[in-house]
Scaffold this motif. Sequence first.
Motif, PDB file in Angstrom:
ATOM      1  N   GLN A  49       0.838  -1.245  -0.097  1.00  8.16           N
ATOM      2  CA  GLN A  49       0.092   0.013  -0.045  1.00  8.16           C
ATOM      3  C   GLN A  49       0.714   1.302   0.070  1.00  8.16           C
ATOM      4  O   GLN A  49       1.931   1.148   0.696  1.00  8.16           O
ATOM      5  CB  GLN A  49      -0.844   0.119   1.148  1.00  8.16           C
ATOM      6  CG  GLN A  49      -1.933  -1.121   1.357  1.00  8.16           C
ATOM      7  CD  GLN A  49      -2.901  -1.075   2.713  1.00  8.16           C
ATOM      8  OE1 GLN A  49      -2.378  -0.359   3.719  1.00  8.16           O
ATOM      9  NE2 GLN A  49      -3.733  -1.777   2.463  1.00  8.16           N
ATOM     10  N   PRO A  50       0.418   2.437  -0.686  1.00  7.00           N
ATOM     11  CA  PRO A  50       1.136   3.592  -0.637  1.00  7.00           C
ATOM     12  C   PRO A  50       1.177   4.234   0.956  1.00  7.00           C
ATOM     13  O   PRO A  50       0.593   3.847   1.843  1.00  7.00           O
ATOM     14  CB  PRO A  50       0.374   4.362  -1.641  1.00  7.00           C
ATOM     15  CG  PRO A  50      -0.862   3.850  -1.561  1.00  7.00           C
ATOM     16  CD  PRO A  50      -0.870   2.560  -1.429  1.00  7.00           C
ATOM     17  N   GLY A  51       2.025   4.972   0.940  1.00 12.06           N
ATOM     18  CA  GLY A  51       1.930   5.657   2.504  1.00 12.06           C
ATOM     19  C   GLY A  51       3.111   6.855   2.419  1.00 12.06           C
ATOM     20  O   GLY A  51       3.699   7.091   1.512  1.00 12.06           O
ATOM     21  N   ALA A  52       2.951   7.698   3.651  1.00 10.64           N
ATOM     22  CA  ALA A  52       3.769   8.704   3.650  1.00 10.64           C
ATOM     23  C   ALA A  52       5.618   8.512   3.664  1.00 10.64           C
ATOM     24  O   ALA A  52       6.180   8.998   2.893  1.00 10.64           O
ATOM     25  CB  ALA A  52       3.766   9.561   4.761  1.00 10.64           C
ATOM     26  N   LEU A  53       5.836   7.413   4.080  1.00  5.29           N
ATOM     27  CA  LEU A  53       7.160   6.835   4.276  1.00  5.29           C
ATOM     28  C   LEU A  53       7.612   6.512   2.716  1.00  5.29           C
ATOM     29  O   LEU A  53       8.741   6.925   2.325  1.00  5.29           O
ATOM     30  CB  LEU A  53       7.241   5.715   5.073  1.00  5.29           C
ATOM     31  CG  LEU A  53       7.365   5.636   6.633  1.00  5.29           C
ATOM     32  CD1 LEU A  53       7.483   4.625   7.131  1.00  5.29           C
ATOM     33  CD2 LEU A  53       8.835   6.747   6.951  1.00  5.29           C
ATOM     34  N   LEU A  54       6.701   6.006   1.913  1.00  5.35           N
ATOM     35  CA  LEU A  54       7.220   5.599   0.692  1.00  5.35           C
ATOM     36  C   LEU A  54       7.290   6.842  -0.179  1.00  5.35           C
ATOM     37  O   LEU A  54       8.194   6.867  -1.142  1.00  5.35           O
ATOM     38  CB  LEU A  54       6.071   4.741   0.073  1.00  5.35           C
ATOM     39  CG  LEU A  54       6.038   3.159   0.612  1.00  5.35           C
ATOM     40  CD1 LEU A  54       4.760   2.692  -0.247  1.00  5.35           C
ATOM     41  CD2 LEU A  54       7.103   2.532   0.381  1.00  5.35           C
ATOM     42  N   GLN A  55       6.345   7.641   0.074  1.00  5.73           N
ATOM     43  CA  GLN A  55       6.459   9.058  -0.771  1.00  5.73           C
ATOM     44  C   GLN A  55       7.902   9.770  -0.517  1.00  5.73           C
ATOM     45  O   GLN A  55       8.720  10.167  -1.283  1.00  5.73           O
ATOM     46  CB  GLN A  55       5.310   9.857  -0.377  1.00  5.73           C
ATOM     47  CG  GLN A  55       5.260  11.260  -1.133  1.00  5.73           C
ATOM     48  CD  GLN A  55       4.113  12.216  -0.876  1.00  5.73           C
ATOM     49  OE1 GLN A  55       3.267  11.775  -0.383  1.00  5.73           O
ATOM     50  NE2 GLN A  55       4.166  13.502  -1.229  1.00  5.73           N
ATOM     51  N   ARG A  56       8.166   9.800   0.772  1.00  6.36           N
ATOM     52  CA  ARG A  56       9.497  10.408   1.196  1.00  6.36           C
ATOM     53  C   ARG A  56      10.730   9.623   0.658  1.00  6.36           C
ATOM     54  O   ARG A  56      11.711  10.549   0.083  1.00  6.36           O
ATOM     55  CB  ARG A  56       9.649  10.570   2.818  1.00  6.36           C
ATOM     56  CG  ARG A  56      10.772  11.088   3.195  1.00  6.36           C
ATOM     57  CD  ARG A  56      11.034  11.484   4.751  1.00  6.36           C
ATOM     58  NE  ARG A  56      10.755  10.035   5.623  1.00  6.36           N
ATOM     59  CZ  ARG A  56      11.883   9.220   5.743  1.00  6.36           C
ATOM     60  NH1 ARG A  56      12.775   9.555   5.403  1.00  6.36           N
ATOM     61  NH2 ARG A  56      11.802   7.981   6.263  1.00  6.36           N
ATOM     62  N   LEU A  57      10.586   8.414   0.460  1.00 10.15           N
ATOM     63  CA  LEU A  57      11.800   7.582   0.039  1.00 10.15           C
ATOM     64  C   LEU A  57      11.902   7.883  -1.435  1.00 10.15           C
ATOM     65  O   LEU A  57      12.839   7.970  -2.110  1.00 10.15           O
ATOM     66  CB  LEU A  57      11.620   5.971   0.351  1.00 10.15           C
ATOM     67  CG  LEU A  57      11.725   5.601   1.743  1.00 10.15           C
ATOM     68  CD1 LEU A  57      11.307   4.001   1.888  1.00 10.15           C
ATOM     69  CD2 LEU A  57      13.201   5.921   1.998  1.00 10.15           C
ATOM     70  N   ALA A  58      10.552   7.764  -2.090  1.00 10.86           N
ATOM     71  CA  ALA A  58      10.693   8.393  -3.663  1.00 10.86           C
ATOM     72  C   ALA A  58      11.220   9.726  -3.815  1.00 10.86           C
ATOM     73  O   ALA A  58      12.148   9.761  -4.781  1.00 10.86           O
ATOM     74  CB  ALA A  58       9.220   8.280  -4.082  1.00 10.86           C
ATOM     75  N   GLU A  59      11.019  10.664  -2.914  1.00  8.93           N
ATOM     76  CA  GLU A  59      11.268  11.888  -3.161  1.00  8.93           C
ATOM     77  C   GLU A  59      12.835  11.884  -2.815  1.00  8.93           C
ATOM     78  O   GLU A  59      13.485  12.961  -3.515  1.00  8.93           O
ATOM     79  CB  GLU A  59      10.819  12.887  -1.966  1.00  8.93           C
ATOM     80  CG  GLU A  59       9.200  13.135  -2.272  1.00  8.93           C
ATOM     81  CD  GLU A  59       8.748  13.863  -1.375  1.00  8.93           C
ATOM     82  OE1 GLU A  59       9.383  14.057  -0.201  1.00  8.93           O
ATOM     83  OE2 GLU A  59       7.506  14.223  -1.303  1.00  8.93           O
ATOM     84  N   HIS A  60      13.568  11.198  -2.475  1.00  9.64           N
ATOM     85  CA  HIS A  60      14.805  11.028  -2.199  1.00  9.64           C
ATOM     86  C   HIS A  60      15.732  10.095  -2.938  1.00  9.64           C
ATOM     87  O   HIS A  60      16.917   9.953  -2.813  1.00  9.64           O
ATOM     88  CB  HIS A  60      15.099  10.549  -0.582  1.00  9.64           C
ATOM     89  CG  HIS A  60      15.196  11.565   0.184  1.00  9.64           C
ATOM     90  ND1 HIS A  60      14.078  12.108   0.785  1.00  9.64           N
ATOM     91  CD2 HIS A  60      15.986  12.522   1.034  1.00  9.64           C
ATOM     92  CE1 HIS A  60      13.918  12.973   1.602  1.00  9.64           C
ATOM     93  NE2 HIS A  60      15.284  13.289   1.897  1.00  9.64           N
ATOM     94  N   GLY A  61      14.963   9.535  -4.102  1.00 10.57           N
ATOM     95  CA  GLY A  61      15.665   8.850  -5.277  1.00 10.57           C
ATOM     96  C   GLY A  61      15.332   7.502  -5.136  1.00 10.57           C
ATOM     97  O   GLY A  61      15.769   6.680  -6.318  1.00 10.57           O
ATOM     98  N   ALA A  62      14.225   6.808  -4.434  1.00  6.46           N
ATOM     99  CA  ALA A  62      14.094   5.367  -4.371  1.00  6.46           C
ATOM    100  C   ALA A  62      13.151   5.293  -5.485  1.00  6.46           C
ATOM    101  O   ALA A  62      12.210   6.085  -5.623  1.00  6.46           O
ATOM    102  CB  ALA A  62      13.630   4.841  -2.958  1.00  6.46           C
ATOM    103  N   GLN A  63      13.328   3.979  -6.222  1.00  7.13           N
ATOM    104  CA  GLN A  63      12.116   3.695  -7.091  1.00  7.13           C
ATOM    105  C   GLN A  63      11.162   3.022  -6.583  1.00  7.13           C
ATOM    106  O   GLN A  63      11.503   1.709  -6.106  1.00  7.13           O
ATOM    107  CB  GLN A  63      13.000   2.736  -8.173  1.00  7.13           C
ATOM    108  CG  GLN A  63      13.783   3.875  -9.299  1.00  7.13           C
ATOM    109  CD  GLN A  63      14.650   3.118 -10.371  1.00  7.13           C
ATOM    110  OE1 GLN A  63      13.785   1.736 -10.713  1.00  7.13           O
ATOM    111  NE2 GLN A  63      15.673   3.578 -10.697  1.00  7.13           N
TER     112      GLN A  63
END
Length: 474
Positions: A49-63
């Motif tokens: 599921q999506p979540g705030a942690l995933l969004q933050r990791l994506a913003e820092h370069g994670a795919q």
Amino acid sequence: MAFNPWQTRLSNRDRSLRVHLIGIGGAGLSAIASVLLDMGLQVSGSDRQPGALLQRLAEHGAQIVIGQRAENLTERPLAERPDVVLISSAVDAQNPERRAAEALGIPVVKRNEFLPALLAGRRVIAVAGTHGKTTTTAMTVQALRCGGIECGYIIGSEVPGLGNGAAGTAPEFVIEADEYDHMFLGLHPSIAVITNVEWDHPDCYPTPASFRRAFVQFTDNVDRNGLIVACSDDEGVRRVMAYAPSRGPRWIAYGLNETADLGARNVRSLPGQGVEADLVWWHAPKGKLELAVPGVHNVRNALAALAVGVSCGVSMDCALEALRGYQGSARRFEWKGEAGGVTVIDDYAHHPTEIEATLNAARRRYPDRRIWAVFQPHTFSRTQRMLYRMGESFDAADRVIVTDIYPAREIDDGSVHARELVAASPHPAILYIGALEDVVAYLVEHVAPGDVVITLGAGDGYKVGEWLLERLQS
């Protein structure tokens, strides 16, 4: 320690190393992902599921991809496939993404195999214990950083100003040492903290003795010239200390008892929700410990952080100032809001001792207000094995609601139901309401201005508080 090729590349901080994390949005793996991104490695991952942690990791370069499917790996170009796949303890052998990695010949590992290479060359400070790990880890990081030590860290929750993981630039690395699935036995710390040793995770440790043996083994992994900081208030810790060899790491005992090397005396509540105590270091007065977070349990957590900070060269005054500014972390007595005169707080407490500590802290903070405890039991195995102890843990609440059991990694085999917990509890005002939505509807009809609602549990029961605030605001 001999490393295989991917471990060697990780220990050498090889930026071409590609790491894929299945369950990247969880508390443990998201923090590791943050560290890897800080190191400049190539990070990808998936979660259900999506979540705030995933969004933050994506913003820092994670795919990031949502959903765990074989195609997440098989449809990647060969040159972009990961060199290693890290999985959380919740990822079982039938997970399609895990099976795809194994079929492709990609190493699939858990944290206890991954962390030694990640932490190679660092001065590891590992914070272990049944309760209080997250808060103690966060306090320790804050104390070290206040003293100018830019340590790396892995914390089991989001902390304001820190997040939950960073690589750091100093040799010191502070890690929350999770005992579940024997993760902490993959660590070889220079400094270890043991907050308490009380049986938990019966799906992993079938008896209290097996749980205690794991902590003895953890102390065996500490550097012989290192340090163990242990809470001597706790019976389980004292039993582990009894196994300590005469030659080995130095021990510092902390607690509220008279014999502790680092002690707190005369614990008292402060205006607001804080607490203070008189500090004693090697039996000499050392001023006052002041905290903005409530509860005697947090006094003990702060003592552990103080002991580590001072042992690492941070001045006592500096460490005390850092702890004075500690504001807590997500899901640890977290103030969620107020609406219609009703205060909502959320806490991760899911073990009986944690529930008691949280509700006692709430009672000290709100002595004249009606307290509602909304408890979501976490896992069938824990609920079944600790049924009566759990039922006795709600004394400090005026009203108790128990929801359906959150299964987490387990499958409901019909062996226990939340109704049995209600039946086993001696609390005079406890009831079962299974669905979270129904709990909210009940609370809307029954709460009154001045009430305090505390959601308890490690699952998704926190949504009750959030939905309640929405309903009361509208």
